[in-house]
Design an enzyme around this catalytic site. Structure first.
Site, short mmCIF file in Angstrom:
data_model
loop_
_atom_site.label_atom_id
_atom_site.label_comp_id
_atom_site.label_asym_id
_atom_site.label_seq_id
_atom_site.Cartn_x
_atom_site.Cartn_y
_atom_site.Cartn_z
N GLY A 1 0.83 -1.20 0.00
CA GLY A 1 0.00 0.00 0.00
C GLY A 1 0.86 1.24 0.00
CG ASN B 1 0.60 1.35 4.79
OD1 ASN B 1 0.27 1.94 5.82
ND2 ASN B 1 0.22 1.76 3.59
CB SER C 1 -5.94 1.60 13.42
OG SER C 1 -6.87 2.59 13.83
CE1 TYR D 1 -8.83 -0.18 9.55
CE2 TYR D 1 -9.41 1.08 11.51
CZ TYR D 1 -8.52 0.79 10.48
OH TYR D 1 -7.33 1.46 10.41
CB ALA D 2 -12.27 -1.60 15.96
#
Length: 258
Positions: A15, A81, A135, A149-150
């Site tokens: 990425g 990434n 993240s 996502y989390a």
């Protein structure tokens, strides 16, 4: 302290054509590394060696690794990434099995698969650094915005820690970098879309989102280059005794200790 350079090291940044990935690729190249970047599509301009690959596809991942082996003889630095928030908000009832699988494939399995393919060469040469870009959502999920996502990033954090422990005596270091809100094109688009759906301005949308997490004490988003500075340090010989740690770069937004 001046960082020892990484001149001559071979680095792969997945990425790596925009946002945080591009900032990392540019900084590592400036520090003397030979940088390879991968993404699904080639950008109009890139100063780095580019190999197209969709890392959610096992075949394309294997092809990427083989092309790197053929052209560069392997790598010394791997920056995982690739990732992103691709599923809808609204909580558990809005997320299908396909949504969950999609987020896990992109944010977790892609890194696990690429590590598994590239690690034997790192172990054989008894040196290497792997950085997983996670993240702060992995430690602070927002159920109405980024649940899948989390969860995928929390799993990445756990995997990264376990892998670091396994490889600690083999010369390979594994670390995790967890950015908070960072001024990238996807973040700007997310804020604009959120504001439009809520009938408010992007500035008001940012304030609402940050209020859910307690705000950013430093009062601004990070710049991609600031994340790249941290990654540069972690892959350098100056960080030779660091492995298995998660580094939040979030302007102080996480309200927890550790």
């Amino acid at each position: 302290m001046e960082l020892k350079d990484i001149k001559g090291k071979r680095a792969l940044v997945t990425g790596g054509t925009k946002g945080i990935g591009k900032a990392i690729a540019d900084e590592l190249a400036e520090a003397g590394a030979t940088v390879i970047v991968s993404a699904r599509t080639k950008p109009e301009n890139t100063a780095h060696h580019f190999i197209a690959a969709d890392l959610t596809d096992a075949g394309q991942t294997a092809t990427l690794a083989q092309k790197i082996e053929d052209a560069f003889g392997g790598i010394d630095i791997l920056i995982n990434n690739v990732g992103g928030l691709t599923t809808p908000g609204g909580g558990h009832s809005t997320l299908t099995d396909a949504h969950w699988q999609q987020e896990l494939d992109l944010n977790l399995i892609s890194a696990i698969r690429l590590d598994r393919i590239l690690l034997p060469q790192m172990i054989k040469q008894k040196s290497g650094v792997i950085i997983h870009i996670s993240s702060v959502a992995g430690k602070q999920a927002l159920w109405n915005l980024n649940l899948a996502y989390a969860v995928s990033k929390a799993a990445l954090n756990s995997y990264s820690k376990a892998l670091a422990t396994e490889l600690a005596d083999k010369g390979v270091r594994v670390l995790t970098v967890s950015p908070g809100a960072t001024r990238t094109e996807p973040m700007v688009k997310f804020l604009n879309d959120y504001a439009t759906s809520a009938g408010i301005t992007p500035e008001e949308g940012m304030k609402q989102l940050m209020a859910q997490t307690g705000g950013i004490p430093m009062g601004r988003m990070a710049e991609p280059e600031e994340v790249a500075h941290l990654v540069h340090f972690l892959v350098s010989p100056s960080a030779a005794y660091l492995t298995g740690t998660i580094y939040a770069i979030d302007g102080g937004s996480l309200p927890t200790v550790g």
